[in-house]
Write an enzyme that holds these catalytic residues in place. Structure first.
Site, mmCIF file in Angstrom:
data_model
loop_
_atom_site.group_PDB
_atom_site.id
_atom_site.type_symbol
_atom_site.label_atom_id
_atom_site.label_comp_id
_atom_site.label_asym_id
_atom_site.label_seq_id
_atom_site.Cartn_x
_atom_site.Cartn_y
_atom_site.Cartn_z
ATOM 1 N N HIS A 70 2.181 3.283 -9.044
ATOM 2 C CA HIS A 70 2.005 1.842 -9.252
ATOM 3 C C HIS A 70 3.196 1.285 -10.037
ATOM 4 O O HIS A 70 3.697 0.210 -9.739
ATOM 5 C CB HIS A 70 0.701 1.553 -10.003
ATOM 6 C CG HIS A 70 -0.526 1.983 -9.259
ATOM 7 N ND1 HIS A 70 -0.706 1.730 -7.918
ATOM 8 C CD2 HIS A 70 -1.634 2.665 -9.658
ATOM 9 C CE1 HIS A 70 -1.871 2.233 -7.538
ATOM 10 N NE2 HIS A 70 -2.449 2.808 -8.562
ATOM 11 N N ASP A 81 0.833 -1.214 0.000
ATOM 12 C CA ASP A 81 0.000 0.000 0.000
ATOM 13 C C ASP A 81 0.862 1.256 0.000
ATOM 14 O O ASP A 81 1.975 1.258 0.541
ATOM 15 C CB ASP A 81 -0.932 -0.023 1.227
ATOM 16 C CG ASP A 81 -2.067 0.979 1.104
ATOM 17 O OD1 ASP A 81 -2.402 1.368 -0.033
ATOM 18 O OD2 ASP A 81 -2.607 1.383 2.146
ATOM 19 N N LEU A 88 10.849 -20.195 -4.931
ATOM 20 C CA LEU A 88 9.835 -19.387 -4.240
ATOM 21 C C LEU A 88 8.444 -19.581 -4.852
ATOM 22 O O LEU A 88 8.289 -19.566 -6.064
ATOM 23 C CB LEU A 88 10.235 -17.902 -4.345
ATOM 24 C CG LEU A 88 9.290 -16.909 -3.667
ATOM 25 C CD1 LEU A 88 9.396 -17.000 -2.149
ATOM 26 C CD2 LEU A 88 9.595 -15.476 -4.131
HETATM 27 C C1 IPE Z 1 -5.417 -2.632 -0.036
HETATM 28 O O1 IPE Z 1 -5.101 -1.289 -0.235
HETATM 29 C C2 IPE Z 1 -5.390 -3.365 -1.328
HETATM 30 C C3 IPE Z 1 -4.109 -3.466 -1.979
HETATM 31 C C4 IPE Z 1 -2.946 -3.024 -1.573
HETATM 32 C C5 IPE Z 1 -4.122 -4.179 -3.213
HETATM 33 P P1 IPE Z 1 -6.237 -0.170 -0.324
HETATM 34 O O2 IPE Z 1 -5.530 1.122 -0.498
HETATM 35 O O3 IPE Z 1 -7.230 -0.535 -1.343
HETATM 36 O O4 IPE Z 1 -6.923 -0.282 1.113
HETATM 37 P P2 IPE Z 1 -7.795 0.786 1.918
HETATM 38 O O5 IPE Z 1 -8.835 1.291 0.970
HETATM 39 O O6 IPE Z 1 -6.871 1.884 2.353
HETATM 40 O O7 IPE Z 1 -8.347 0.022 3.084
HETATM 41 C C1 IPE Z 2 -1.743 0.198 -3.304
HETATM 42 O O1 IPE Z 2 -1.471 1.552 -3.339
HETATM 43 C C2 IPE Z 2 -1.955 -0.399 -4.677
HETATM 44 C C3 IPE Z 2 -3.362 -0.710 -4.987
HETATM 45 C C4 IPE Z 2 -4.345 -0.702 -4.146
HETATM 46 C C5 IPE Z 2 -3.658 -1.083 -6.348
HETATM 47 P P1 IPE Z 2 -2.642 2.630 -3.329
HETATM 48 O O2 IPE Z 2 -3.037 2.891 -4.749
HETATM 49 O O3 IPE Z 2 -3.738 2.209 -2.449
HETATM 50 O O4 IPE Z 2 -1.893 3.871 -2.734
HETATM 51 P P2 IPE Z 2 -2.459 4.903 -1.658
HETATM 52 O O5 IPE Z 2 -2.878 4.096 -0.465
HETATM 53 O O6 IPE Z 2 -3.592 5.621 -2.289
HETATM 54 O O7 IPE Z 2 -1.288 5.778 -1.360
HETATM 55 MG MG MG Z 3 -4.092 2.464 -0.468
#
Ligand code: IPE
Ligand code: IPE
Ligand code: MG
Length: 256
Positions: A43, A26, A137
């Site tokens: 990303h 995240d 792995l």
């Molecule tokens: C969780 O992250 C999902 C992934 C990293 C794939 P999110 O950014 O979607 O989670 P919330 O919305 O902060 O809970």
């Molecule tokens: C996690 O990073 C990746 C996905 C959920 C696809 P985020 O896109 O949730 O990044 P933040 O949390 O908004 O910084």
């Molecule tokens: Mg996120």
């Protein structure tokens, strides 16, 4: 209580290494925004972290790595972001599948694949085929995945077996039901890591995390590298996992 909470192994240096690490990657969007970039650039930057962590898991003797790449709920993000993520996913499979195979990594994807385009579904199947016989792995990517979806599809399959007369609902055990879950053939995660500072599970592995050690870091995913993984592994090695028992019981068991 039927669950088999087997302890993880120590490496040759005597440090306890998790057999299975599960990570919520995240913070990509915030990483990009902090640089005045578009979210999708975060990303893309996150891919370097994926590569570094896959390599480091191999070096450290972690047997299985499960990465949360896209949740059931992430489909509700702006369409442009979802499209970019799907394209990135597709391109990465094309460029990386062979490299994984050369590095003896077995790739699996878990989640509700029916939501993906036909092309992406084909690419996923192809990448899995290419690495199916690798015994290094075990890398699993959770995409279009939700812990509730996983439990639901397991319940549905068990119900179908019962309807067909092959399963007696009254004698269904926890381990029977676990056998229908997505990661059935792997040990449950020993260590869970979430980057990006949030302290929640966000519908990742729900059943499988019952006794997993949880580790949270403020580091945003694109900045997560081998050293950060090592810090999490060192923290894990210091934990005492009790699985409901007392400290004294555990010491007695270790002496036996
Ligand atoms: C969780 O992250 C999902 C992934 C990293 C794939 P999110 O950014 O979607 O989670 P919330 O919305 O902060 O809970
Ligand atoms: C996690 O990073 C990746 C996905 C959920 C696809 P985020 O896109 O949730 O990044 P933040 O949390 O908004 O910084
Ligand atoms: Mg996120």
């Amino acid at each position: 209580m039927g669950a088999d909470y087997q302890a993880e192994q120590a490496n040759p240096e005597g440090e306890r290494i998790p057999r299975h690490v599960a990570i919520i990657m995240d913070g990509n969007g915030r990483w990009a925004q902090a640089r005045g970039q578009a979210r999708h650039q975060g990303h893309r930057a996150g891919l370097d972290a994926v590569k570094a962590v896959v390599e480091q898991c191999g070096r450290r003797g972690v047997g299985a790595l499960t990465l949360f790449a896209f949740s059931s709920e992430n489909w509700q993000r702006p369409r442009a972001e979802v499209r970019m993520l799907m394209e990135l996913f597709m391109r990465t499979l094309d460029t990386e599948a062979h490299r994984l195979s050369e590095n003896n990594v077995r790739l699996r994807v878990i989640g509700d694949r029916a939501q993906f385009s036909d092309r992406l579904q084909e690419r996923l199947a192809e990448a899995e085929r290419l690495t199916a016989d690798k015994d290094g792995l075990h890398l699993t990517i959770a995409a279009s995945y939700g812990g509730r979806w996983d439990i639901l599809q397991a319940a549905r399959r068990a119900a179908e077996e019962a309807m067909a007369g092959r399963l007696d609902p009254a004698s269904l055990t926890e381990s029977d039901l676990a056998g229908y879950l997505s990661l059935a053939e792997l040990p449950e995660p020993d260590l869970f890591i979430r980057t990006g500072g949030e302290k929640r599970i966000s519908n990742f592995l729900l059943w499988q995390l019952a006794y997993t050690e949880l580790y949270f870091t403020e580091t945003l995913w694109p900045d997560f590298r081998a050293g950060e993984l090592d810090r999490a592994l060192a923290d894990f090695a210091r934990r005492q996992r009790r699985f409901g028992l007392t400290d004294q019981q555990l010491r007695q068991r270790d002496r036996a």
